[in-house]
Scaffold this motif. Structure first.
Motif, PDB file in Angstrom:
ATOM      1  N   LEU A 115       0.837  -1.193   0.000  1.00  0.00           N
ATOM      2  CA  LEU A 115       0.000   0.000   0.000  1.00  0.00           C
ATOM      3  C   LEU A 115       0.873   1.245   0.000  1.00  0.00           C
ATOM      4  O   LEU A 115       1.826   1.345   0.790  1.00  0.00           O
ATOM      5  CB  LEU A 115      -0.898   0.017   1.241  1.00  0.00           C
ATOM      6  N   GLU A 116       0.547   2.164  -0.871  1.00  0.00           N
ATOM      7  CA  GLU A 116       1.239   3.453  -0.913  1.00  0.00           C
ATOM      8  C   GLU A 116       0.193   4.560  -1.007  1.00  0.00           C
ATOM      9  O   GLU A 116      -0.616   4.581  -1.941  1.00  0.00           O
ATOM     10  CB  GLU A 116       2.205   3.524  -2.101  1.00  0.00           C
ATOM     11  N   ASN A 117       0.217   5.449  -0.028  1.00  0.00           N
ATOM     12  CA  ASN A 117      -0.737   6.560   0.041  1.00  0.00           C
ATOM     13  C   ASN A 117      -2.181   6.068  -0.066  1.00  0.00           C
ATOM     14  O   ASN A 117      -3.016   6.699  -0.716  1.00  0.00           O
ATOM     15  CB  ASN A 117      -0.457   7.592  -1.063  1.00  0.00           C
ATOM     16  N   LYS A 155     -11.332   7.917  -5.386  1.00  0.00           N
ATOM     17  CA  LYS A 155     -10.242   8.799  -4.976  1.00  0.00           C
ATOM     18  C   LYS A 155     -10.243   9.031  -3.467  1.00  0.00           C
ATOM     19  O   LYS A 155      -9.244   9.483  -2.903  1.00  0.00           O
ATOM     20  CB  LYS A 155     -10.328  10.120  -5.724  1.00  0.00           C
ATOM     21  N   GLU A 156     -11.360   8.708  -2.798  1.00  0.00           N
ATOM     22  CA  GLU A 156     -11.391   8.836  -1.346  1.00  0.00           C
ATOM     23  C   GLU A 156     -10.506   7.799  -0.660  1.00  0.00           C
ATOM     24  O   GLU A 156     -10.273   7.883   0.546  1.00  0.00           O
ATOM     25  CB  GLU A 156     -12.829   8.731  -0.843  1.00  0.00           C
ATOM     26  N   GLY A 157     -10.036   6.816  -1.405  1.00  0.00           N
ATOM     27  CA  GLY A 157      -9.084   5.864  -0.857  1.00  0.00           C
ATOM     28  C   GLY A 157      -7.685   6.436  -0.696  1.00  0.00           C
ATOM     29  O   GLY A 157      -6.838   5.830  -0.036  1.00  0.00           O
ATOM     30  N   ALA A 202      -1.757  13.078  -4.123  1.00  0.00           N
ATOM     31  CA  ALA A 202      -2.220  13.205  -5.506  1.00  0.00           C
ATOM     32  C   ALA A 202      -2.440  11.840  -6.146  1.00  0.00           C
ATOM     33  O   ALA A 202      -3.233  11.703  -7.079  1.00  0.00           O
ATOM     34  CB  ALA A 202      -1.209  14.015  -6.326  1.00  0.00           C
ATOM     35  N   SER A 203      -1.734  10.836  -5.645  1.00  0.00           N
ATOM     36  CA  SER A 203      -1.880   9.491  -6.201  1.00  0.00           C
ATOM     37  C   SER A 203      -1.473   8.472  -5.147  1.00  0.00           C
ATOM     38  O   SER A 203      -0.807   8.789  -4.161  1.00  0.00           O
ATOM     39  CB  SER A 203      -1.017   9.318  -7.460  1.00  0.00           C
ATOM     40  N   GLY A 204      -1.882   7.244  -5.378  1.00  0.00           N
ATOM     41  CA  GLY A 204      -1.522   6.147  -4.489  1.00  0.00           C
ATOM     42  C   GLY A 204      -1.728   4.840  -5.224  1.00  0.00           C
ATOM     43  O   GLY A 204      -2.238   4.810  -6.354  1.00  0.00           O
ATOM     44  N   ARG A 228      -4.042   1.782  -9.289  1.00  0.00           N
ATOM     45  CA  ARG A 228      -3.502   3.118  -9.052  1.00  0.00           C
ATOM     46  C   ARG A 228      -4.648   4.114  -8.933  1.00  0.00           C
ATOM     47  O   ARG A 228      -5.484   4.238  -9.824  1.00  0.00           O
ATOM     48  CB  ARG A 228      -2.569   3.530 -10.195  1.00  0.00           C
ATOM     49  N   LEU A 229      -4.662   4.807  -7.801  1.00  0.00           N
ATOM     50  CA  LEU A 229      -5.681   5.808  -7.522  1.00  0.00           C
ATOM     51  C   LEU A 229      -5.117   7.199  -7.777  1.00  0.00           C
ATOM     52  O   LEU A 229      -3.946   7.467  -7.476  1.00  0.00           O
ATOM     53  CB  LEU A 229      -6.152   5.695  -6.069  1.00  0.00           C
ATOM     54  N   HIS A 230      -5.953   8.079  -8.317  1.00  0.00           N
ATOM     55  CA  HIS A 230      -5.517   9.432  -8.635  1.00  0.00           C
ATOM     56  C   HIS A 230      -6.561  10.438  -8.164  1.00  0.00           C
ATOM     57  O   HIS A 230      -7.767  10.168  -8.222  1.00  0.00           O
ATOM     58  CB  HIS A 230      -5.304   9.593 -10.141  1.00  0.00           C
TER      59      HIS A 230
END
Length: 349
Positions: free
Chosen positions: A8-10, A58-60, A66-68, A86-88
């Motif tokens: 998990l990142e951001n 994006k609430e994740g 800005a991204s995760g 990848r979430l943005h």
């Protein structure tokens, strides 16, 4: 089916973290607000391409990020897989399989299969119809890739039609598009209805059997509440019924400026001994029904693909009495299970 690793990142409260899982039962213990549910949400995201606590992906993202990303390595049908989501903050979510970007998010659904059970699910029998449709949709999107594509397209068409109706008072010319969007909803809805009806019939058979084990004096029945009189008919027959219902409610929809007809209004009617569980069931009966439906979902996935899905139990055992705890624990000896808890001793019992 086994989830081996997740990175998990951001994501939510995780800046950067890696988790490795073992076969069988994995206990995830910690204090409240430490991210246990966030971890299971990330696991579920890899299978459903959705966040179960919000419709906005994006609430994740971690606050201000800005991204995760959520990366998972797992085995399914004795083959290794990797998926990365990848979430943005400023664009749509992206999904990568083995490093290659997928054209559609739905192409990633069901490669890793999971069944999530959280405390809110104990009450979905009495919750709104949307929650019960979500229960169906989450399972079918993993089991039948085409279902996920139909559902995504249906929701897009529904959103467009809703905008037409909403803005029609100021722009009556938009109503010229009404018939076209209604026909498209009927076409897509026919496929969704037939998938749901067949799945719910099998789910009902399994659920009735499991329910008799914990409540031998009660009979659990499930009924699909849909517009078509025969949801098991041909696509053409179901589509024709949906069309007729849509156009019969055209003036009502225009007056209400809302989509009143379609399979986005369907429901599951759950009864105990012929009596609606939502209205007349005790708290214990309602919880038992929810338990049985989740365990039945797991059994049907095993029956369909020959492997148990990864079972995600989010602090749900603490909400159950000992009899229901035993009922769950006696059925998780096979397959991989991730259990969150606040006290390791309580989970071990």
């Amino acid at each position: 089916m086994q989830l081996n690793q997740i990175i998990l990142e951001n994501f939510r409260n995780y800046a950067s973290e890696q988790f490795d899982f073992a076969p069988g039962v994995n206990l995830i213990c910690g204090e409240n607000a430490q991210g246990k549910t966030n971890l299971l949400e990330a696991c579920a995201l890899l299978s459903t391409m959705r966040l179960f606590r919000t419709g906005q992906k994006k609430e994740g993202l971690a606050f201000g990020a800005a991204s995760g990303r959520v990366y998972g390595a797992f085995e399914a049908e004795r083959q290794p897989f990797t998926l990365e989501v990848r979430l943005h903050a400023s664009k749509a979510m992206e999904v990568f399989r083995a490093g290659a970007r997928l054209r559609r998010q739905s192409e990633g659904q069901g490669l890793l299969k999971t069944v999530l059970f959280c405390p809110d699910d104990l009450y979905f029998i009495r919750a709104g119809a949307m929650n019960r449709r979500k229960f169906l949709d989450t399972a079918l999107c993993q089991l039948r890739p085409n279902y996920g594509r139909y559902l995504d397209e249906y929701n897009r068409v529904l959103e467009h039609k809703t905008r037409i109706l909403r803005d029609s008072e100021e722009r009556p010319d938009l109503l010229a598009l009404y018939d076209d969007f209604s026909l498209r909803l009927a076409r897509l809805g026919a496929s969704l209805v037939r998938y749901r009806a067949r799945y719910l019939r099998k789910l009902g058979e399994t659920a009735a059997r499991l329910h008799r084990e914990i409540a031998p004096d009660e009979t659990l029945t499930l009924q699909y509440a849909a517009i078509p009189q025969n949801p098991f008919g041909t696509v053409q027959e179901v589509e024709a019924e949906l069309q007729e219902h849509l156009f019969r409610h055209k003036q009502a929809e225009i007056a209400a400026r809302s989509c009143l007809s379609g399979c986005h209004k369907d429901d599951i009617l759950i009864s105990i001994n012929g009596t609606p569980a939502a209205k007349y069931g005790s708290q214990g009966q309602v919880r038992t029904c929810a338990l049985v439906l989740k365990l039945s979902e797991r059994e049907l996935m095993h029956e369909d693909c020959g492997e148990y899905p990864v079972l995600l139990l989010d602090d749900v055992l603490s909400e159950l009495d000992k009899r229901r705890q035993d009922f769950v624990l006696n059925r998780i000896h096979a397959g991989q299970v991730l259990i969150t808890c606040c006290e390791e001793e309580a989970a071990a019992k």
